[in-house]
Write a protein that holds these residues in place. Structure first.
Motif, mmCIF file in Angstrom:
data_model
loop_
_atom_site.group_PDB
_atom_site.id
_atom_site.type_symbol
_atom_site.label_atom_id
_atom_site.label_comp_id
_atom_site.label_asym_id
_atom_site.label_seq_id
_atom_site.Cartn_x
_atom_site.Cartn_y
_atom_site.Cartn_z
ATOM 1 N N LEU A 85 30.270 44.596 49.824
ATOM 2 C CA LEU A 85 30.567 43.483 48.916
ATOM 3 C C LEU A 85 31.464 42.460 49.582
ATOM 4 O O LEU A 85 32.113 42.731 50.585
ATOM 5 C CB LEU A 85 31.185 43.991 47.609
ATOM 6 N N GLY A 86 31.429 41.262 49.019
ATOM 7 C CA GLY A 86 32.262 40.182 49.538
ATOM 8 C C GLY A 86 33.660 40.276 48.932
ATOM 9 O O GLY A 86 33.813 40.361 47.723
ATOM 10 N N VAL A 87 34.676 40.283 49.803
ATOM 11 C CA VAL A 87 36.058 40.457 49.326
ATOM 12 C C VAL A 87 36.534 39.250 48.520
ATOM 13 O O VAL A 87 37.213 39.400 47.507
ATOM 14 C CB VAL A 87 37.010 40.710 50.520
ATOM 15 N N GLU A 88 36.156 38.030 48.940
ATOM 16 C CA GLU A 88 36.673 36.813 48.296
ATOM 17 C C GLU A 88 36.403 36.802 46.796
ATOM 18 O O GLU A 88 37.205 36.313 46.004
ATOM 19 C CB GLU A 88 36.051 35.567 48.936
ATOM 20 N N ARG A 89 35.220 37.327 46.425
ATOM 21 C CA ARG A 89 34.855 37.370 45.014
ATOM 22 C C ARG A 89 35.938 38.016 44.130
ATOM 23 O O ARG A 89 36.136 37.614 42.985
ATOM 24 C CB ARG A 89 33.610 38.259 44.847
ATOM 25 N N ILE A 90 36.599 39.032 44.670
ATOM 26 C CA ILE A 90 37.508 39.835 43.842
ATOM 27 C C ILE A 90 38.731 39.022 43.387
ATOM 28 O O ILE A 90 38.962 38.890 42.187
ATOM 29 C CB ILE A 90 37.884 41.151 44.554
ATOM 30 N N HIS A 147 41.895 36.014 39.568
ATOM 31 C CA HIS A 147 42.864 34.925 39.368
ATOM 32 C C HIS A 147 42.225 33.623 38.921
ATOM 33 O O HIS A 147 42.900 32.589 38.845
ATOM 34 C CB HIS A 147 43.636 34.662 40.662
ATOM 35 N N GLY A 148 40.900 33.641 38.698
ATOM 36 C CA GLY A 148 40.239 32.405 38.279
ATOM 37 C C GLY A 148 40.279 31.326 39.351
ATOM 38 O O GLY A 148 40.406 30.138 39.036
ATOM 39 N N PHE A 155 35.955 36.460 32.277
ATOM 40 C CA PHE A 155 34.765 35.653 31.960
ATOM 41 C C PHE A 155 34.094 36.143 30.690
ATOM 42 O O PHE A 155 32.860 36.199 30.619
ATOM 43 C CB PHE A 155 33.755 35.664 33.115
ATOM 44 N N GLY A 156 34.859 36.547 29.728
ATOM 45 C CA GLY A 156 34.301 36.969 28.444
ATOM 46 C C GLY A 156 33.263 38.073 28.582
ATOM 47 O O GLY A 156 32.300 38.127 27.825
ATOM 48 N N GLY A 157 33.451 38.944 29.586
ATOM 49 C CA GLY A 157 32.532 40.072 29.732
ATOM 50 C C GLY A 157 31.230 39.728 30.451
ATOM 51 O O GLY A 157 30.330 40.561 30.556
ATOM 52 N N GLU A 171 51.558 30.568 47.543
ATOM 53 C CA GLU A 171 52.761 31.142 46.960
ATOM 54 C C GLU A 171 52.602 31.524 45.487
ATOM 55 O O GLU A 171 53.504 32.084 44.887
ATOM 56 C CB GLU A 171 53.976 30.243 47.198
ATOM 57 N N GLN A 172 51.417 31.238 44.932
ATOM 58 C CA GLN A 172 51.201 31.645 43.533
ATOM 59 C C GLN A 172 50.909 33.128 43.391
ATOM 60 O O GLN A 172 50.938 33.668 42.288
ATOM 61 C CB GLN A 172 50.008 30.884 42.957
ATOM 62 N N PHE A 173 50.595 33.800 44.520
ATOM 63 C CA PHE A 173 50.129 35.184 44.413
ATOM 64 C C PHE A 173 51.137 36.141 45.019
ATOM 65 O O PHE A 173 51.329 36.180 46.220
ATOM 66 C CB PHE A 173 48.769 35.320 45.108
ATOM 67 N N ARG A 174 51.778 36.890 44.154
ATOM 68 C CA ARG A 174 52.781 37.849 44.608
ATOM 69 C C ARG A 174 52.147 39.193 44.868
ATOM 70 O O ARG A 174 51.334 39.614 44.108
ATOM 71 C CB ARG A 174 53.855 38.062 43.553
#
Ligand code: FA5
Length: 331
Positions: free
Chosen positions: A301-306, A311-312, A266-268, A328-331
């Motif tokens: 903290l909330g895990v989903e945020r990470i 991965h946007g 996110f551009g910092g 299947e996009q996440f290996r």
């Protein structure tokens, strides 16, 4: 005797006309079976004189024998042809390419949780499991929420009874640890949390949190910030920075929320991850811990945020829907 020859001829003709082994089997029953036509000739033997009988019996048996061997011969010829057809139909083409099995993989949230456990665990924190269906007292009372405090409204949840709730925060582990472990200690948990909340792109009724806390001599905000900085760097890369801003949670004093930023994401821009602070002295005292000697920090903290950041991912509902095209996009 003519009768025998006639029937033999009729049977032989029928046998020769058969085109399948099943047909032959039917004809065998009709002519040669126990109550078949050829066998039936024997019944006429009673009408013959005693000296005609042996010759008649023998003639019937011979006819039967000939018919049986003709039938066997025809059956084996047809069976050969039938098997050839069956084998042709069941033939396997060994040159066809195989079907590739679909390999499963670890859910993207679980990948994140596994990494968090490695990072926090490697800093000496001990992992605890803590129940999802939690006593109200651990979710709120033990965490210094005064009765009917408005802070509880921000964490409305699902009540199973007056005493049992689906936990709203993994911080509910604290009371359980304070009751059983004496300082110094470092503890953490990761798990599912629940809130009665309008679902949107960044909020769900079911989500995941990490909660980390430690109590030791002389623990200060500097330890908290240092720990969070290491955590952020391990999770997001060596140039991740951490920022604190004042915030309120009944169980910490001072309380902060914290955000991280890295030039790559996110551009910092600063992204808020969760809440933190020094464990409120009321809590330490409630569990008989000498606050002159010991202090502690806690962060959650909330895990989903990470993975959303990494991965946007723009909508956390994807995590629960289990659409294979997403997963299947996440290996
Ligand atoms: C807490 O739950 C505190 N227990 C955190 C804490 C721990 C503070 C230790 C101090 C010391 P909060 O309600 O802000 O704080 O939730 C923490 C994080 O959980 C949020 O930053 C957010 O990332 C995540 N979160 C909260 N509600 C939801 C929701 N409905 N859906 C998805 N994530 C959520």
């Amino acid at each position: 005797m003519d009768e025998i020859a006639e029937l033999e001829e009729q049977a032989a003709k029928a046998f020769r006309g058969a085109t399948t082994t099943a047909e032959l089997r039917e004809l065998e029953i009709r002519f040669l079976g126990k109550s078949g036509l050829v066998t039936g000739l024997m019944r006429g033997i009673g009408k013959l004189s005693a000296d005609e009988r042996p010759a008649f019996g023998a003639a019937v048996n011979e006819a039967k024998g000939r018919l049986q061997s003709l039938l066997d011969q025809l059956t084996s010829a047809l069976r050969g042809a039938e098997l050839a057809v069956q084998f042709e139909n069941e033939k396997i083409d060994l040159t066809l390419p195989g079907r590739r099995p679909r390999a499963g993989r670890t859910h993207v949230l679980q990948q994140t949780i596994d990494k968090i456990k490695r990072v926090i665990g490697s800093m000496g924190f001990v992992y605890y499991e803590s129940p999802e269906l939690e006593l109200f007292k651990y979710n709120f009372d033990a965490l210094n929420y005064p009765p009917d405090h408005p802070a509880m409204d921000a964490q409305d949840t699902f009540y199973v009874s007056d005493d049992l709730v689906l936990r709203t925060q993994c911080t509910a582990l604290q009371g359980r640890v304070f009751e059983t472990v004496a300082p110094p200690f470092r503890a953490f948990t990761v798990g599912r949390t629940f809130r009665n909340e309008a679902v949107d792109r960044t909020h769900s009724h079911t989500f995941h949190q990490i909660d980390v806390f430690m109590v030791d001599e002389g623990i200060s905000m500097a330890h908290l910030k240092g720990t969070l900085r290491v955590f952020a760097r391990e999770m997001f890369g060596g140039d991740a920075k951490v920022r604190f801003r004042p915030d309120f949670f009944p169980f910490v004093e001072p309380g902060v929320d914290y955000a991280i930023s890295t030039p790559k994401l996110f551009g910092g821009r600063w992204v808020e991850l969760g809440g933190a602070g020094l464990i409120h002295p009321n809590i330490l005292e409630r569990y008989g811990i000498d606050t002159e000697r010991y202090s502690g920090f806690a962060f959650g903290l909330g895990v989903e945020r990470i993975p959303m950041m990494a991965h946007g991912i723009d909508d956390l509902r994807h995590f629960l829907e289990n659409d294979v095209r997403f997963l299947e996009q996440f290996r």
